[in-house]
Motif scaffolding. Structure first.
Motif, PDB file in Angstrom:
ATOM      1  N   MET A   1       0.826  -1.202   0.000  1.00  0.00           N
ATOM      2  CA  MET A   1       0.000   0.000   0.000  1.00  0.00           C
ATOM      3  C   MET A   1       0.865   1.260   0.000  1.00  0.00           C
ATOM      4  SD  MET A   1      -2.712  -1.502  -0.363  1.00  0.00           S
ATOM      5  CE  MET A   1      -3.472   0.074  -0.721  1.00  0.00           C
ATOM      6  N   TYR A   2       2.024   1.200   0.622  1.00  0.00           N
ATOM      7  CA  TYR A   2       2.955   2.331   0.543  1.00  0.00           C
ATOM      8  C   TYR A   2       3.353   2.570  -0.910  1.00  0.00           C
ATOM      9  CZ  TYR A   2       3.668   2.375   5.638  1.00  0.00           C
ATOM     10  OH  TYR A   2       3.495   2.479   6.998  1.00  0.00           O
ATOM     11  N   VAL A   3       3.658   1.500  -1.619  1.00  0.00           N
ATOM     12  CA  VAL A   3       4.053   1.612  -3.030  1.00  0.00           C
ATOM     13  C   VAL A   3       2.882   2.108  -3.862  1.00  0.00           C
ATOM     14  CG1 VAL A   3       4.897   0.339  -5.031  1.00  0.00           C
ATOM     15  CG2 VAL A   3       5.774  -0.215  -2.746  1.00  0.00           C
ATOM     16  N   TRP A   4       1.694   1.574  -3.594  1.00  0.00           N
ATOM     17  CA  TRP A   4       0.517   1.926  -4.389  1.00  0.00           C
ATOM     18  C   TRP A   4       0.220   3.423  -4.291  1.00  0.00           C
ATOM     19  CZ3 TRP A   4      -4.250   4.104  -4.422  1.00  0.00           C
ATOM     20  CH2 TRP A   4      -5.103   3.751  -5.468  1.00  0.00           C
ATOM     21  N   PHE A   5       0.209   3.966  -3.094  1.00  0.00           N
ATOM     22  CA  PHE A   5      -0.105   5.389  -2.929  1.00  0.00           C
ATOM     23  C   PHE A   5       1.020   6.282  -3.460  1.00  0.00           C
ATOM     24  CE2 PHE A   5      -3.471   3.843  -0.185  1.00  0.00           C
ATOM     25  CZ  PHE A   5      -4.489   4.751  -0.433  1.00  0.00           C
ATOM     26  N   PHE A   6       2.246   5.802  -3.425  1.00  0.00           N
ATOM     27  CA  PHE A   6       3.344   6.539  -4.050  1.00  0.00           C
ATOM     28  C   PHE A   6       3.059   6.739  -5.537  1.00  0.00           C
ATOM     29  CE2 PHE A   6       7.174   6.485  -6.626  1.00  0.00           C
ATOM     30  CZ  PHE A   6       7.953   7.483  -6.061  1.00  0.00           C
ATOM     31  N   PHE A   7       2.703   5.652  -6.219  1.00  0.00           N
ATOM     32  CA  PHE A   7       2.471   5.750  -7.659  1.00  0.00           C
ATOM     33  C   PHE A   7       1.157   6.458  -7.983  1.00  0.00           C
ATOM     34  CE2 PHE A   7       5.767   2.445  -7.942  1.00  0.00           C
ATOM     35  CZ  PHE A   7       6.542   3.011  -8.934  1.00  0.00           C
ATOM     36  N   LEU A   8       0.167   6.386  -7.095  1.00  0.00           N
ATOM     37  CA  LEU A   8      -1.058   7.153  -7.319  1.00  0.00           C
ATOM     38  C   LEU A   8      -0.737   8.639  -7.472  1.00  0.00           C
ATOM     39  CD1 LEU A   8      -4.180   7.392  -7.405  1.00  0.00           C
ATOM     40  CD2 LEU A   8      -4.096   7.678  -4.910  1.00  0.00           C
ATOM     41  N   ALA A   9       0.122   9.156  -6.600  1.00  0.00           N
ATOM     42  CA  ALA A   9       0.485  10.569  -6.666  1.00  0.00           C
ATOM     43  C   ALA A   9       1.438  10.860  -7.814  1.00  0.00           C
ATOM     44  CB  ALA A   9       1.110  11.009  -5.343  1.00  0.00           C
ATOM     45  N   ALA A  10       2.400   9.953  -8.049  1.00  0.00           N
ATOM     46  CA  ALA A  10       3.358  10.176  -9.131  1.00  0.00           C
ATOM     47  C   ALA A  10       2.667  10.206 -10.485  1.00  0.00           C
ATOM     48  CB  ALA A  10       4.436   9.092  -9.105  1.00  0.00           C
ATOM     49  N   PHE A  11       1.714   9.278 -10.703  1.00  0.00           N
ATOM     50  CA  PHE A  11       0.978   9.238 -11.959  1.00  0.00           C
ATOM     51  C   PHE A  11      -0.101  10.311 -12.024  1.00  0.00           C
ATOM     52  CE2 PHE A  11       1.862   4.421 -12.210  1.00  0.00           C
ATOM     53  CZ  PHE A  11       3.044   4.649 -12.889  1.00  0.00           C
ATOM     54  N   GLY A  12      -0.601  10.733 -10.855  1.00  0.00           N
ATOM     55  CA  GLY A  12      -1.682  11.699 -10.810  1.00  0.00           C
ATOM     56  C   GLY A  12      -1.177  13.128 -10.777  1.00  0.00           C
ATOM     57  N   MET A  13      -1.091  13.701  -9.585  1.00  0.00           N
ATOM     58  CA  MET A  13      -0.665  15.097  -9.449  1.00  0.00           C
ATOM     59  C   MET A  13       0.741  15.323  -9.964  1.00  0.00           C
ATOM     60  SD  MET A  13      -3.152  16.909  -8.251  1.00  0.00           S
ATOM     61  CE  MET A  13      -2.299  18.370  -7.661  1.00  0.00           C
ATOM     62  N   GLY A  14       1.609  14.323  -9.823  1.00  0.00           N
ATOM     63  CA  GLY A  14       2.989  14.491 -10.250  1.00  0.00           C
ATOM     64  C   GLY A  14       3.160  14.663 -11.740  1.00  0.00           C
ATOM     65  N   SER A  15       2.163  14.274 -12.519  1.00  0.00           N
ATOM     66  CA  SER A  15       2.280  14.349 -13.977  1.00  0.00           C
ATOM     67  C   SER A  15       1.718  15.628 -14.570  1.00  0.00           C
ATOM     68  CB  SER A  15       1.554  13.150 -14.610  1.00  0.00           C
ATOM     69  OG  SER A  15       0.150  13.261 -14.442  1.00  0.00           O
ATOM     70  N   LEU A  16       1.042  16.440 -13.772  1.00  0.00           N
ATOM     71  CA  LEU A  16       0.234  17.526 -14.335  1.00  0.00           C
ATOM     72  C   LEU A  16       1.043  18.676 -14.914  1.00  0.00           C
ATOM     73  CD1 LEU A  16      -2.691  17.713 -11.769  1.00  0.00           C
ATOM     74  CD2 LEU A  16      -2.463  16.303 -13.814  1.00  0.00           C
ATOM     75  N   SER A  17       2.312  18.794 -14.529  1.00  0.00           N
ATOM     76  CA  SER A  17       3.128  19.879 -15.082  1.00  0.00           C
ATOM     77  C   SER A  17       3.227  19.783 -16.600  1.00  0.00           C
ATOM     78  CB  SER A  17       4.531  19.867 -14.470  1.00  0.00           C
ATOM     79  OG  SER A  17       5.212  18.659 -14.771  1.00  0.00           O
ATOM     80  N   VAL A  18       3.124  18.562 -17.144  1.00  0.00           N
ATOM     81  CA  VAL A  18       3.190  18.386 -18.589  1.00  0.00           C
ATOM     82  C   VAL A  18       1.996  19.055 -19.271  1.00  0.00           C
ATOM     83  CG1 VAL A  18       3.289  16.696 -20.453  1.00  0.00           C
ATOM     84  CG2 VAL A  18       4.463  16.243 -18.312  1.00  0.00           C
ATOM     85  N   GLY A  19       0.830  18.977 -18.633  1.00  0.00           N
ATOM     86  CA  GLY A  19      -0.339  19.626 -19.192  1.00  0.00           C
ATOM     87  C   GLY A  19      -0.182  21.134 -19.248  1.00  0.00           C
ATOM     88  N   PHE A  20       0.316  21.722 -18.158  1.00  0.00           N
ATOM     89  CA  PHE A  20       0.514  23.175 -18.139  1.00  0.00           C
ATOM     90  C   PHE A  20       1.587  23.595 -19.142  1.00  0.00           C
ATOM     91  CE2 PHE A  20      -1.198  22.433 -13.796  1.00  0.00           C
ATOM     92  CZ  PHE A  20      -2.322  23.232 -13.899  1.00  0.00           C
ATOM     93  N   ALA A  21       2.657  22.791 -19.246  1.00  0.00           N
ATOM     94  CA  ALA A  21       3.701  23.108 -20.218  1.00  0.00           C
ATOM     95  C   ALA A  21       3.149  23.042 -21.644  1.00  0.00           C
ATOM     96  CB  ALA A  21       4.875  22.143 -20.060  1.00  0.00           C
ATOM     97  N   SER A  22       2.257  22.095 -21.902  1.00  0.00           N
ATOM     98  CA  SER A  22       1.654  21.985 -23.225  1.00  0.00           C
ATOM     99  C   SER A  22       0.836  23.219 -23.565  1.00  0.00           C
ATOM    100  CB  SER A  22       0.765  20.734 -23.292  1.00  0.00           C
ATOM    101  OG  SER A  22       1.511  19.562 -23.082  1.00  0.00           O
ATOM    102  N   ILE A  23       0.103  23.717 -22.587  1.00  0.00           N
ATOM    103  CA  ILE A  23      -0.694  24.927 -22.809  1.00  0.00           C
ATOM    104  C   ILE A  23       0.207  26.095 -23.156  1.00  0.00           C
ATOM    105  CG2 ILE A  23      -2.199  26.607 -21.678  1.00  0.00           C
ATOM    106  CD1 ILE A  23      -3.567  23.979 -22.491  1.00  0.00           C
ATOM    107  N   ARG A  24       1.313  26.221 -22.459  1.00  0.00           N
ATOM    108  CA  ARG A  24       2.229  27.319 -22.755  1.00  0.00           C
ATOM    109  C   ARG A  24       2.870  27.138 -24.130  1.00  0.00           C
ATOM    110  NH1 ARG A  24       7.571  29.268 -21.979  1.00  0.00           N
ATOM    111  NH2 ARG A  24       7.613  31.411 -21.200  1.00  0.00           N
ATOM    112  N   ASP A  25       3.195  25.891 -24.487  1.00  0.00           N
ATOM    113  CA  ASP A  25       3.755  25.622 -25.806  1.00  0.00           C
ATOM    114  C   ASP A  25       2.822  26.106 -26.912  1.00  0.00           C
ATOM    115  OD1 ASP A  25       5.977  24.398 -24.709  1.00  0.00           O
ATOM    116  OD2 ASP A  25       5.149  22.381 -24.866  1.00  0.00           O
ATOM    117  N   ILE A  26       1.536  25.883 -26.721  1.00  0.00           N
ATOM    118  CA  ILE A  26       0.565  26.194 -27.767  1.00  0.00           C
ATOM    119  C   ILE A  26       0.192  27.671 -27.785  1.00  0.00           C
ATOM    120  CG2 ILE A  26      -1.783  25.755 -28.593  1.00  0.00           C
ATOM    121  CD1 ILE A  26      -1.569  22.954 -27.394  1.00  0.00           C
ATOM    122  N   PHE A  27      -0.096  28.233 -26.613  1.00  0.00           N
ATOM    123  CA  PHE A  27      -0.721  29.554 -26.579  1.00  0.00           C
ATOM    124  C   PHE A  27       0.200  30.686 -26.150  1.00  0.00           C
ATOM    125  CE2 PHE A  27      -4.087  26.399 -25.878  1.00  0.00           C
ATOM    126  CZ  PHE A  27      -4.852  26.657 -26.996  1.00  0.00           C
ATOM    127  N   GLY A  28       1.406  30.392 -25.740  1.00  0.00           N
ATOM    128  CA  GLY A  28       2.366  31.441 -25.434  1.00  0.00           C
ATOM    129  C   GLY A  28       2.263  31.984 -24.016  1.00  0.00           C
TER     130      GLY A  28
END
Length: 430
Positions: A324-351
């Motif tokens: 369960m320690y491992v499971w919750f680690f990856f829940l956050a890494a795959f979840g909130m930890g990945s969101l910077s890519v979305g914001f970077a994509s928005i900046r790539d497209i719209f400036g």
């Protein structure tokens, strides 16, 4: 002035932003630790507790577009301290309230208050740091939010055990008000506003604040882009799934199916903070330096989220505690930890100039998703009944996991349909 002075000012602003951002995941996940105590103290059932916790996300989501518009027009200098101070006051009121209505109003104020923090932060990064460091900076920023997850889990559990959940929230609110004061005194929108010259050109557009007509044009341009909606679908799923389960029902799951104490469950939930700390910078590095693209990272995290909930739904009560320690680690890494890519994509497209507006639009729907999924999960758990000792059954949790896995599959589809933003400098309008 010497360059070191501008860099020192930028570092100070970054540190203050990281401190402020700690409170965003802190207030999101602290109900997971306090849920059982609040339900017992206020005589609430699971759906009502879900609605109470989700009120934060409803107000947070409602403020995302206004937050982006304010970041692009008024600027973070004015927006941040006022709203963040409201969050601190809301936490204090929550701790003092003795009615469900009072708790609901306070929780809404907390959501409104912290809603501006991330958007204003990435707006400031676009002004104070060079464009090629944007994904890394926002990844570190998201990663630092992992400390907020840690503080809202294990330490908050200990604090509530020692002082009670009410005093714990009052204390956190007082600290939040102090941070708001510091933001008022030290944050400036641009290096030029602080008396320095900017050492790099702005990305894509002029750096000045937008007029109302320009803001509306940005909204129309962003909403007419197919790429935006594919990114938004992926972002919605990653955020909403992580915060719906990890932000509320993860704690009761551990106590009901693994028979953990509150402190033990808090220790497991701490792994979400560590996962976010690791996942944010790692995701930014993979996106900027390894793949040099956003789409592969989006897809990797979406598939990982599907796998997590399939495993938990099928074997959640049989997994050893260490798993369960491992499971919750990856829940956050795959979840909130990945969101910077979305914001970077928005900046790539719209400036640069539309960074706040685009990020605000991107961040809107996920919070509404959480405000639906948290009470819906509570309804599912109640529908499957309770164990003799009063906890929810594994059958109820398994059905909830099936819901989350299905939503995560939708995120996979969004990632597959994304057109690589780094290769698409202008939006592909429908």
């Amino acid at each position: 002035m010497p360059r070191i002075n501008r860099n020192t000012t930028a570092l100070l602003i970054f540190i203050l932003l990281c401190i402020a951002y700690l409170f965003v995941p802190f207030h999101r996940v602290s109900p997971a630790i306090m849920a059982i105590d609040i339900m017992a103290d206020m005589h609430l059932d699971a759906p009502t507790m879900g609605i109470l916790a989700s009120a934060f996300f409803f107000s947070y989501g409602a403020m995302q577009l206004p937050s982006g518009l304010m970041a692009d027009s008024l600027g973070p200098r004015l927006t941040l301290p006022i709203f963040f101070g409201l969050a601190g006051i809301g936490a204090i009121v929550f701790g003092l309230s003795d009615s469900v209505a009072g708790l609901m109003i306070a929780r809404v104020c907390m959501g409104f208050g912290v809603s501006v923090v991330f958007i204003c932060g990435i707006k400031l990064f676009s002004r104070w740091f060079p464009p090629d460091a944007f994904a890394r900076m926002s990844g570190i920023y998201l990663g630092m939010g992992g400390l907020g997850l840690i503080l809202g889990s294990g330490p908050m559990a200990s604090l509530c055990s020692a002082l009670g959940w009410r005093n714990g929230l009052i204390l956190s609110g007082a600290v939040g008000v102090a941070v708001a004061v510091a933001l008022w005194f030290f944050v400036r929108d641009t290096p030029e506003q602080a008396g320095f010259e900017s050492p790099f050109p702005t990305h894509g557009r002029d750096a000045g604040g937008q007029t109302p007509a320009e803001l509306w044009q940005s909204v129309r341009e962003i909403c007419s882009s197919r790429s935006f909606w594919f990114i938004a679908t992926w972002f919605f799923c990653q955020f909403a799934i992580h915060m719906s389960f990890g932000g509320l029902w993860g704690g009761p799951f551990l106590m009901d199916t693994h028979h953990m104490t509150k402190a033990q469950a808090g220790g497991v939930l701490n792994m979400m903070g560590i996962g976010m700390l690791a996942g944010g910078p790692l995701t930014g590095w993979l996106s900027d330096s390894v793949f040099r693209a956003r789409k592969p990272v989006m897809l990797l995290n979406a598939v990982g989220t599907v796998a997590l909930f399939v495993i938990l739904g099928m074997h959640g009560d049989k997994l050893p505690d260490w798993a369960m320690y491992v499971w919750f680690f990856f829940l956050a890494a795959f979840g909130m930890g990945s969101l910077s890519v979305g914001f970077a994509s928005i900046r790539d497209i719209f400036g640069d100039k539309a960074t706040g507006t685009g990020s605000g639009l991107l961040n809107t729907l996920p919070s509404f998703g959480v405000s639906v999924f948290q009470p819906l999960t509570g309804w599912i758990l109640e529908a499957y009944g309770k164990t003799p000792d009063g906890g929810f059954t594994m059958d109820g949790y398994a059905m909830s996991c099936a819901l989350y896995a299905a939503v995560a599959c939708l995120g996979v589809c969004g990632a597959l349909l994304v057109r690589e933003p780094m290769a698409t400098p202008v939006p592909d309008c429908a």
